[in-house]
Design a protein around this motif. Sequence first.
Motif, PDB file in Angstrom:
ATOM      1  N   ALA A  13     -23.540  -9.497  11.952  1.00 39.90           N
ATOM      2  CA  ALA A  13     -23.809  -9.472  11.484  1.00 39.90           C
ATOM      3  C   ALA A  13     -22.519 -10.696  10.997  1.00 39.90           C
ATOM      4  O   ALA A  13     -22.886 -11.873  10.485  1.00 39.90           O
ATOM      5  CB  ALA A  13     -23.444  -9.221   9.999  1.00 39.90           C
ATOM      6  N   ARG A  22     -20.415 -11.777   1.614  1.00 37.00           N
ATOM      7  CA  ARG A  22     -20.404 -12.738   0.836  1.00 37.00           C
ATOM      8  C   ARG A  22     -19.878 -13.160  -0.438  1.00 37.00           C
ATOM      9  O   ARG A  22     -19.118 -14.325  -0.730  1.00 37.00           O
ATOM     10  CB  ARG A  22     -21.119 -13.974   1.155  1.00 37.00           C
ATOM     11  CG  ARG A  22     -22.347 -13.719   3.049  1.00 37.00           C
ATOM     12  CD  ARG A  22     -22.919 -14.241   2.908  1.00 37.00           C
ATOM     13  NE  ARG A  22     -23.513 -13.429   2.759  1.00 37.00           N
ATOM     14  CZ  ARG A  22     -24.616 -13.625   1.684  1.00 37.00           C
ATOM     15  NH1 ARG A  22     -24.667 -14.527   1.265  1.00 37.00           N
ATOM     16  NH2 ARG A  22     -26.587 -12.455   1.326  1.00 37.00           N
ATOM     17  N   LYS A  79     -24.074 -13.940  12.578  1.00 38.93           N
ATOM     18  CA  LYS A  79     -25.306 -14.654  11.343  1.00 38.93           C
ATOM     19  C   LYS A  79     -24.336 -15.031  10.305  1.00 38.93           C
ATOM     20  O   LYS A  79     -25.291 -15.395   9.915  1.00 38.93           O
ATOM     21  CB  LYS A  79     -25.731 -13.212  11.590  1.00 38.93           C
ATOM     22  CG  LYS A  79     -26.735 -12.669  12.150  1.00 38.93           C
ATOM     23  CD  LYS A  79     -28.107 -11.790  11.616  1.00 38.93           C
ATOM     24  CE  LYS A  79     -28.429 -11.225  12.979  1.00 38.93           C
ATOM     25  NZ  LYS A  79     -29.347 -10.194  12.412  1.00 38.93           N
ATOM     26  N   TRP A  85     -22.384 -13.504   8.431  1.00 41.60           N
ATOM     27  CA  TRP A  85     -22.741 -12.974   7.024  1.00 41.60           C
ATOM     28  C   TRP A  85     -22.207 -12.325   6.594  1.00 41.60           C
ATOM     29  O   TRP A  85     -21.806 -11.154   5.254  1.00 41.60           O
ATOM     30  CB  TRP A  85     -23.712 -11.522   7.526  1.00 41.60           C
ATOM     31  CG  TRP A  85     -24.889 -11.330   7.545  1.00 41.60           C
ATOM     32  CD1 TRP A  85     -25.373 -12.725   7.794  1.00 41.60           C
ATOM     33  CD2 TRP A  85     -26.149 -10.904   7.745  1.00 41.60           C
ATOM     34  NE1 TRP A  85     -27.387 -12.917   7.663  1.00 41.60           N
ATOM     35  CE2 TRP A  85     -26.985 -11.626   8.270  1.00 41.60           C
ATOM     36  CE3 TRP A  85     -26.305  -9.552   8.115  1.00 41.60           C
ATOM     37  CZ2 TRP A  85     -28.628 -10.990   8.496  1.00 41.60           C
ATOM     38  CZ3 TRP A  85     -27.219  -8.954   8.796  1.00 41.60           C
ATOM     39  CH2 TRP A  85     -28.453  -9.489   9.203  1.00 41.60           C
ATOM     40  N   GLU A 136     -28.062  -8.972   4.643  1.00 37.87           N
ATOM     41  CA  GLU A 136     -27.386 -10.348   4.765  1.00 37.87           C
ATOM     42  C   GLU A 136     -25.950 -10.138   4.567  1.00 37.87           C
ATOM     43  O   GLU A 136     -25.898 -11.569   4.649  1.00 37.87           O
ATOM     44  CB  GLU A 136     -28.074 -10.957   4.873  1.00 37.87           C
ATOM     45  CG  GLU A 136     -29.813 -11.271   5.211  1.00 37.87           C
ATOM     46  CD  GLU A 136     -30.191 -11.940   4.909  1.00 37.87           C
ATOM     47  OE1 GLU A 136     -29.941 -13.155   4.477  1.00 37.87           O
ATOM     48  OE2 GLU A 136     -31.693 -12.076   5.827  1.00 37.87           O
ATOM     49  N   GLY A 137     -25.107  -9.312   3.810  1.00 37.42           N
ATOM     50  CA  GLY A 137     -23.761  -9.496   3.474  1.00 37.42           C
ATOM     51  C   GLY A 137     -23.641 -10.086   2.768  1.00 37.42           C
ATOM     52  O   GLY A 137     -22.645 -10.018   2.131  1.00 37.42           O
ATOM     53  N   GLN A 138     -24.630  -9.907   1.262  1.00 32.99           N
ATOM     54  CA  GLN A 138     -24.205  -9.783   0.351  1.00 32.99           C
ATOM     55  C   GLN A 138     -23.025  -9.829  -0.495  1.00 32.99           C
ATOM     56  O   GLN A 138     -22.545 -10.819  -1.050  1.00 32.99           O
ATOM     57  CB  GLN A 138     -25.376  -9.134  -0.343  1.00 32.99           C
ATOM     58  CG  GLN A 138     -25.263  -9.021  -1.982  1.00 32.99           C
ATOM     59  CD  GLN A 138     -24.592  -7.435  -2.452  1.00 32.99           C
ATOM     60  OE1 GLN A 138     -24.859  -6.900  -2.221  1.00 32.99           O
ATOM     61  NE2 GLN A 138     -23.236  -7.924  -3.447  1.00 32.99           N
TER      62      GLN A 138
END
Length: 192
Positions: A184, A149, A187, A189, A144-146
């Motif tokens: 993504a 982000r 969303k 992310w 989820e784009g850790q």
Amino acid sequence: MQAYVDFVLELDRLKAVTRKVKPVGIDRYENSAEHSWQIALLAASLAHLADTPVDVNRVVLMLLVHDIGEIDTGDTIVFEEHGWEERKAAELAAVSRIFGALPDGRGEHFLALWREFETGETAEARFANAVDRAMPALLNLANEGQSWRENGIAHQRVVDRIGPPIAAGCPALWAYMAPQLEAAQAKGWFGA
């Protein structure tokens, strides 16, 4: 034999080089040795989809040596925008030292593969670079784009940095990833 043992034990230090993305389902950052292993297997799996036919053994070796310089320099996130010339000079010094430790010039082959990867001019190097650019993004998509982000990396910055090398070396991989990155973005992310 001792020189070869010393060489491989020096390579063990790559396990201590922390990267910015986490493995799927694990609450720690991956290390550069894990990254090299994973992209070598990804390349072996996707070799038939390379833009032009490639020698997969050469690609795998290239991917196994491409980050060895990080033993001395540490990892830099691919989205860093400054200092690349200095960084690459430091990595060249590191790989020259490390591969130079092998007796009878045996490290020259590894150094040549490292240089080939860096110049990105052969079909093997283009494909290896595509896989290298793709894997962190694939992990980010699974997480989820850790890393995006955490490091404030915007969608367009990702597309601009990884899109051209992936499309050049493995168009099918980019055709898969581009809509995944768009989804993504929808969303949320990515960083700002």
